[in-house]
Scaffold this motif. Structure first.
Motif, short mmCIF file in Angstrom:
data_model
loop_
_atom_site.label_atom_id
_atom_site.label_comp_id
_atom_site.label_asym_id
_atom_site.label_seq_id
_atom_site.Cartn_x
_atom_site.Cartn_y
_atom_site.Cartn_z
N HIS A 226 42.19 42.44 29.30
CA HIS A 226 41.47 43.72 29.60
C HIS A 226 40.04 43.22 29.81
O HIS A 226 39.40 43.30 30.71
N VAL A 227 39.43 42.64 28.73
CA VAL A 227 38.18 42.36 28.54
C VAL A 227 37.98 40.86 29.49
O VAL A 227 37.12 40.94 30.15
N ALA A 228 38.84 40.16 29.83
CA ALA A 228 39.07 38.98 30.64
C ALA A 228 38.95 39.56 32.23
O ALA A 228 38.04 39.12 33.02
N THR A 229 39.55 40.74 32.34
CA THR A 229 39.35 41.28 33.73
C THR A 229 37.99 41.78 33.89
O THR A 229 37.54 42.00 34.96
N GLU A 230 37.63 42.61 33.06
CA GLU A 230 36.15 43.23 33.03
C GLU A 230 35.19 42.16 33.56
O GLU A 230 34.37 42.37 34.07
N ALA A 231 35.38 40.96 32.81
CA ALA A 231 34.49 39.80 33.00
C ALA A 231 34.69 39.41 34.47
O ALA A 231 33.60 39.08 35.26
N LEU A 232 35.94 39.36 35.09
CA LEU A 232 36.35 39.15 36.48
C LEU A 232 35.71 39.91 37.21
O LEU A 232 34.83 39.42 38.50
N LEU A 233 35.61 41.23 36.98
CA LEU A 233 34.84 42.29 37.98
C LEU A 233 33.41 42.01 37.83
O LEU A 233 32.79 42.01 39.03
N LYS A 234 32.79 42.03 36.65
CA LYS A 234 31.23 41.69 36.62
C LYS A 234 30.87 40.40 37.45
O LYS A 234 30.06 40.54 38.19
N LYS A 235 31.51 39.41 37.37
CA LYS A 235 31.39 37.92 38.10
C LYS A 235 31.49 38.18 39.55
O LYS A 235 30.84 37.76 40.29
N SER A 236 32.52 39.01 39.86
CA SER A 236 32.72 39.33 41.36
C SER A 236 31.55 39.87 42.19
O SER A 236 31.34 39.76 43.49
N GLY A 237 30.81 40.63 41.55
CA GLY A 237 29.67 41.31 42.02
C GLY A 237 29.93 42.59 42.66
O GLY A 237 29.06 43.33 43.30
N ILE A 238 31.19 43.11 42.78
CA ILE A 238 31.56 44.31 43.41
C ILE A 238 31.22 45.39 42.50
O ILE A 238 31.68 45.48 41.32
N PRO A 239 30.54 46.50 43.13
CA PRO A 239 30.45 47.65 42.15
C PRO A 239 31.72 48.17 41.81
O PRO A 239 32.60 48.21 42.36
N HIS A 240 31.57 48.46 40.26
CA HIS A 240 32.92 48.86 39.65
C HIS A 240 32.87 49.88 38.46
O HIS A 240 31.51 49.90 38.12
N ALA A 241 33.89 50.47 38.18
CA ALA A 241 33.75 51.47 36.83
C ALA A 241 34.83 50.86 36.29
O ALA A 241 36.07 50.58 36.56
N LEU A 242 34.76 51.09 34.83
CA LEU A 242 35.71 50.63 34.03
C LEU A 242 36.47 51.83 33.25
O LEU A 242 35.80 52.94 32.82
#
Length: 284
Positions: A118-134
């Motif tokens: 989950h932490v790795a996926t959260e990092a992928l989302l941050k890196k993507s630059g796509i606005p997101h919520a966890l």
């Protein structure tokens, strides 16, 4: 349009149901490996698209025209990061405006085995630059109540949680929270981290007492070492790898990693969360 991955699964179906109460079926896209598995959703007017982690091009096609995406974490522990990467890359290629991701309660600090992917996926989302919520979901009531048969047969709840407490809620509660986030304005949810758990925290002795009261049977909690618990699980036919994950999760209950008193889930859905006793009664 709002798309939901894993729409044929337990949580995915409940999210679709919650979304249908908040927006038109024509605005919802159900992403599944086997479209035939959700023919009922198609009949209700939901757009159904094939999307398979093992066929990255399927996600590229499935996310066309999608504005918001709920990425429900995959159920293949150990394979989640490459699977989630497929989805996030396809979302970026299709200019998806917002992603909500179902993570784990306190994922960034949790020592649980389940937390790392989950932490790795959260990092992928941050890196993507796509606005997101966890959506950092705690334990589901159903994690316990879907396994009542052996409890009733043996008269025992087993685990290695000692007196640690779990603040669980029903899948439907978490699904409703996801629907709320997905239908809110993007600017209101982008960057949000929702630590979500049930209103009621209980230990395994209390859980056993609730099962006993609801079933009319004598049920007790039997605490054991993590090693003995894992051995009991594998002896019951559970694969070694999954048994280790369950043993790790049970032991980490002692550290409070599945307990939370913020009330954030109830606040998000606008009502109290579902008590474990109610889910026990439903399961029985």
């Amino acid at each position: 349009m709002i798309a939901v991955t894993g729409a044929s699964g337990h949580l995915g179906r409940l999210v679709i149901k919650a979304l249908l109460e908040r927006t038109a079926a024509s605005e919802i896209v159900a992403l599944v490996r086997n479209p035939d598995a959700v023919s009922d959703l198609a009949a209700a007017g939901v757009t159904v698209r094939k999307a398979d982690y093992d066929q990255p091009e399927s996600y590229s096609a499935a996310l066309k025209g999608v504005d918001k995406l709920l990425l429900i974490s995959g159920n293949a522990v150990g394979q989640r990061v490459p699977q989630h990467t497929v989805v996030i890359e396809a979302a970026k290629a299709n200019d998806v405006k917002f992603i909500a991701y179902t993570s784990l309660l306190k994922a960034d600090k949790s020592p649980m085995i389940l937390a790392s992917e989950h932490v790795a996926t959260e990092a992928l989302l941050k890196k993507s630059g796509i606005p997101h919520a966890l959506l950092r979901n705690g334990w589901y009531n159903e994690n316990f109540t879907e396994n009542l048969a052996p409890v009733l047969a043996t008269g025992a709840v087993i685990g290695s949680s000692a007196d640690g407490r779990v603040a669980s809620a029903s899948r439907a509660d978490y699904a409703q929270a996801a629907a709320v986030v997905l239908t809110a304005p993007i600017e209101a949810q982008a960057g949000k981290i929702h630590e979500l758990a049930g209103d009621e925290a209980y230990d395994m002795n209390a859980y056993a007492d609730k099962v006993a009261k609801a079933s009319g049977k004598q049920i007790a909690y039997v605490d054991m070492s993590k090693e003995d618990y894992v051995n009991a699980l594998t002896g019951a036919g559970i694969p070694e790898g999954f048994a280790q994950v369950l043993g790790d999760s049970s032991e980490n209950v002692k550290g409070g990693w599945l307990e939370d008193s913020s009330g954030a889930l109830a606040a998000l859905i606008g009502r109290p969360t579902t008590p474990i006793a109610k889910s026990i009664e439903a399961a029985l």
